[in-house]
Design a protein around this motif. Structure first.
Motif, PDB file in Angstrom:
ATOM      1  N   VAL A 121     106.116  44.217  27.757  1.00  0.00           N
ATOM      2  CA  VAL A 121     105.569  43.966  26.424  1.00  0.00           C
ATOM      3  C   VAL A 121     106.743  43.759  25.473  1.00  0.00           C
ATOM      4  CG1 VAL A 121     104.178  44.900  24.532  1.00  0.00           C
ATOM      5  CG2 VAL A 121     103.535  45.389  26.907  1.00  0.00           C
ATOM      6  N   VAL A 122     106.640  42.719  24.650  1.00  0.00           N
ATOM      7  CA  VAL A 122     107.675  42.425  23.661  1.00  0.00           C
ATOM      8  C   VAL A 122     107.019  42.401  22.287  1.00  0.00           C
ATOM      9  CG1 VAL A 122     109.423  40.754  22.900  1.00  0.00           C
ATOM     10  CG2 VAL A 122     108.948  41.033  25.355  1.00  0.00           C
ATOM     11  N   VAL A 123     107.621  43.108  21.337  1.00  0.00           N
ATOM     12  CA  VAL A 123     107.114  43.128  19.959  1.00  0.00           C
ATOM     13  C   VAL A 123     108.284  43.026  18.994  1.00  0.00           C
ATOM     14  CG1 VAL A 123     104.991  44.436  20.426  1.00  0.00           C
ATOM     15  CG2 VAL A 123     107.104  45.658  19.911  1.00  0.00           C
ATOM     16  N   GLY A 124     107.973  42.593  17.795  1.00  0.00           N
ATOM     17  CA  GLY A 124     108.980  42.563  16.742  1.00  0.00           C
ATOM     18  C   GLY A 124     109.073  43.924  16.081  1.00  0.00           C
ATOM     19  N   ALA A 125     110.253  44.227  15.542  1.00  0.00           N
ATOM     20  CA  ALA A 125     110.424  45.481  14.816  1.00  0.00           C
ATOM     21  C   ALA A 125     109.588  45.438  13.552  1.00  0.00           C
ATOM     22  CB  ALA A 125     111.900  45.672  14.472  1.00  0.00           C
ATOM     23  N   SER A 126     109.036  46.574  13.179  1.00  0.00           N
ATOM     24  CA  SER A 126     108.209  46.653  11.986  1.00  0.00           C
ATOM     25  C   SER A 126     109.029  46.367  10.750  1.00  0.00           C
ATOM     26  CB  SER A 126     107.588  48.041  11.868  1.00  0.00           C
ATOM     27  OG  SER A 126     106.872  48.133  10.658  1.00  0.00           O
ATOM     28  N   GLU A 127     108.432  45.624   9.839  1.00  0.00           N
ATOM     29  CA  GLU A 127     109.103  45.318   8.582  1.00  0.00           C
ATOM     30  C   GLU A 127     108.577  46.189   7.442  1.00  0.00           C
ATOM     31  OE1 GLU A 127     108.457  41.097   8.211  1.00  0.00           O
ATOM     32  OE2 GLU A 127     110.000  40.634   9.691  1.00  0.00           O
ATOM     33  N   GLN A 128     107.733  47.175   7.774  1.00  0.00           N
ATOM     34  CA  GLN A 128     107.134  48.040   6.755  1.00  0.00           C
ATOM     35  C   GLN A 128     107.880  49.367   6.689  1.00  0.00           C
ATOM     36  OE1 GLN A 128     102.971  48.356   7.546  1.00  0.00           O
ATOM     37  NE2 GLN A 128     102.613  46.166   7.328  1.00  0.00           N
ATOM     38  N   GLY A 135     105.381  55.978  12.248  1.00  0.00           N
ATOM     39  CA  GLY A 135     105.666  55.440  13.575  1.00  0.00           C
ATOM     40  C   GLY A 135     105.105  54.036  13.706  1.00  0.00           C
ATOM     41  N   SER A 136     105.944  53.111  14.104  1.00  0.00           N
ATOM     42  CA  SER A 136     105.521  51.726  14.215  1.00  0.00           C
ATOM     43  C   SER A 136     104.754  51.507  15.519  1.00  0.00           C
ATOM     44  CB  SER A 136     106.747  50.812  14.186  1.00  0.00           C
ATOM     45  OG  SER A 136     107.520  51.024  15.348  1.00  0.00           O
ATOM     46  N   VAL A 137     104.146  50.335  15.611  1.00  0.00           N
ATOM     47  CA  VAL A 137     103.456  49.943  16.837  1.00  0.00           C
ATOM     48  C   VAL A 137     104.452  49.958  17.995  1.00  0.00           C
ATOM     49  CG1 VAL A 137     102.297  48.021  17.994  1.00  0.00           C
ATOM     50  CG2 VAL A 137     101.718  48.593  15.626  1.00  0.00           C
ATOM     51  N   ALA A 138     105.666  49.459  17.757  1.00  0.00           N
ATOM     52  CA  ALA A 138     106.682  49.409  18.804  1.00  0.00           C
ATOM     53  C   ALA A 138     107.002  50.799  19.333  1.00  0.00           C
ATOM     54  CB  ALA A 138     107.950  48.734  18.273  1.00  0.00           C
ATOM     55  N   VAL A 139     107.212  51.743  18.434  1.00  0.00           N
ATOM     56  CA  VAL A 139     107.539  53.109  18.845  1.00  0.00           C
ATOM     57  C   VAL A 139     106.378  53.711  19.629  1.00  0.00           C
ATOM     58  CG1 VAL A 139     107.978  55.452  17.994  1.00  0.00           C
ATOM     59  CG2 VAL A 139     109.209  53.512  17.015  1.00  0.00           C
ATOM     60  N   ARG A 140     105.167  53.475  19.172  1.00  0.00           N
ATOM     61  CA  ARG A 140     103.993  54.013  19.869  1.00  0.00           C
ATOM     62  C   ARG A 140     103.847  53.397  21.263  1.00  0.00           C
ATOM     63  NH1 ARG A 140      99.203  53.364  15.857  1.00  0.00           N
ATOM     64  NH2 ARG A 140      98.062  54.471  17.483  1.00  0.00           N
ATOM     65  N   LEU A 141     104.157  52.107  21.405  1.00  0.00           N
ATOM     66  CA  LEU A 141     104.100  51.466  22.723  1.00  0.00           C
ATOM     67  C   LEU A 141     105.151  52.056  23.659  1.00  0.00           C
ATOM     68  CD1 LEU A 141     103.580  47.743  21.680  1.00  0.00           C
ATOM     69  CD2 LEU A 141     101.964  49.141  22.990  1.00  0.00           C
ATOM     70  N   VAL A 142     106.351  52.278  23.130  1.00  0.00           N
ATOM     71  CA  VAL A 142     107.397  52.877  23.951  1.00  0.00           C
ATOM     72  C   VAL A 142     106.978  54.275  24.392  1.00  0.00           C
ATOM     73  CG1 VAL A 142     109.763  53.768  23.917  1.00  0.00           C
ATOM     74  CG2 VAL A 142     109.272  51.511  22.958  1.00  0.00           C
ATOM     75  N   LYS A 143     106.436  55.067  23.465  1.00  0.00           N
ATOM     76  CA  LYS A 143     106.016  56.427  23.796  1.00  0.00           C
ATOM     77  C   LYS A 143     104.862  56.452  24.784  1.00  0.00           C
ATOM     78  CE  LYS A 143     107.629  58.811  19.684  1.00  0.00           C
ATOM     79  NZ  LYS A 143     107.261  59.586  18.494  1.00  0.00           N
ATOM     80  N   ALA A 144     104.040  55.404  24.797  1.00  0.00           N
ATOM     81  CA  ALA A 144     102.936  55.328  25.764  1.00  0.00           C
ATOM     82  C   ALA A 144     103.491  55.301  27.185  1.00  0.00           C
ATOM     83  CB  ALA A 144     102.060  54.103  25.500  1.00  0.00           C
ATOM     84  N   GLY A 145     104.668  54.713  27.361  1.00  0.00           N
ATOM     85  CA  GLY A 145     105.362  54.741  28.648  1.00  0.00           C
ATOM     86  C   GLY A 145     104.655  54.046  29.788  1.00  0.00           C
ATOM     87  N   ARG A 146     103.870  53.018  29.485  1.00  0.00           N
ATOM     88  CA  ARG A 146     103.116  52.349  30.545  1.00  0.00           C
ATOM     89  C   ARG A 146     103.729  51.030  30.993  1.00  0.00           C
ATOM     90  NH1 ARG A 146      97.284  53.053  28.009  1.00  0.00           N
ATOM     91  NH2 ARG A 146      96.635  51.709  29.698  1.00  0.00           N
ATOM     92  N   TRP A 147     104.604  50.459  30.171  1.00  0.00           N
ATOM     93  CA  TRP A 147     105.274  49.200  30.494  1.00  0.00           C
ATOM     94  C   TRP A 147     106.665  49.245  29.891  1.00  0.00           C
ATOM     95  CZ3 TRP A 147     101.515  49.893  26.896  1.00  0.00           C
ATOM     96  CH2 TRP A 147     100.205  49.707  27.312  1.00  0.00           C
ATOM     97  N   PRO A 148     107.572  48.436  30.417  1.00  0.00           N
ATOM     98  CA  PRO A 148     108.829  48.275  29.702  1.00  0.00           C
ATOM     99  C   PRO A 148     108.525  47.568  28.370  1.00  0.00           C
ATOM    100  CG  PRO A 148     109.009  47.433  31.939  1.00  0.00           C
ATOM    101  CD  PRO A 148     107.566  47.726  31.690  1.00  0.00           C
ATOM    102  N   VAL A 149     109.077  48.079  27.289  1.00  0.00           N
ATOM    103  CA  VAL A 149     108.829  47.502  25.963  1.00  0.00           C
ATOM    104  C   VAL A 149     110.159  47.069  25.373  1.00  0.00           C
ATOM    105  CG1 VAL A 149     107.965  47.942  23.629  1.00  0.00           C
ATOM    106  CG2 VAL A 149     106.825  48.996  25.604  1.00  0.00           C
TER     107      VAL A 149
END
Length: 153
Positions: A121-128, A135-149
């Protein structure tokens, strides 16, 4: 005595088969899409471009048709992606699909990655600014630990 088989190298079977990238029209999401497109090209993977259409009750309360607005955004994103892929079609060959999901960005991307059997999964860094606290979407995806992000600045 156990029989040993010599290890054979399998060309082209390693690496991701499906790369999911989240786009929302922001500059960082377009940089993420460009990065993911390069990964998909080099790995001969499918690039699954995902737009998560927000469901905003507040917009509906104000009389704004949220579904129409987010549909227009999705159509605009598809148009931009098609134009970009046309410009480079003789240089780069990338297989891609566009998908829309409804909901909040985190759960929408999780659903997309699960349904599309994403390898990355590839995402852009949050601009907010507020995402540094919540916690951004990116951080939450990384913490989910289900795919390389991969988070693209």
């Amino acid at each position: 005595m156990t029989e040993q088989h010599p290890h054979q190298f399998e060309r082209g079977t390693d690496g991701p088969k499906v790369i999911v990238v989240g786009v929302d029209g922001s500059d960082s999401s377009f940089r993420a899409a460009a990065y993911a497109g390069g990964l998909a090209r080099r790995q001969h993977a499918l690039l699954a471009v995902v737009y998560v259409q927000p469901v905003l009750a507040a917009g509906a309360a104000l009389g704004v048709s949220v579904a129409e607005t987010t549909d227009e955004i999705a159509e605009s994103l598809v148009s931009e992606i098609r134009e970009a892929s046309e410009r480079v079609k003789d240089i780069y060959d990338v297989r891609w699909e566009f998908h829309t999901f409804r909901g909040d960005p985190f759960n929408g991307l999780v659903t997309a990655a699960d349904e599309l059997t994403a390898d990355a999964v590839v995402v852009g860094a949050s601009e907010q600014a507020g995402h540094r606290i919540v916690g951004s979407v990116a951080v939450r995806l990384v913490k989910a630990g289900r795919w390389p992000v991969t988070v693209v600045p």
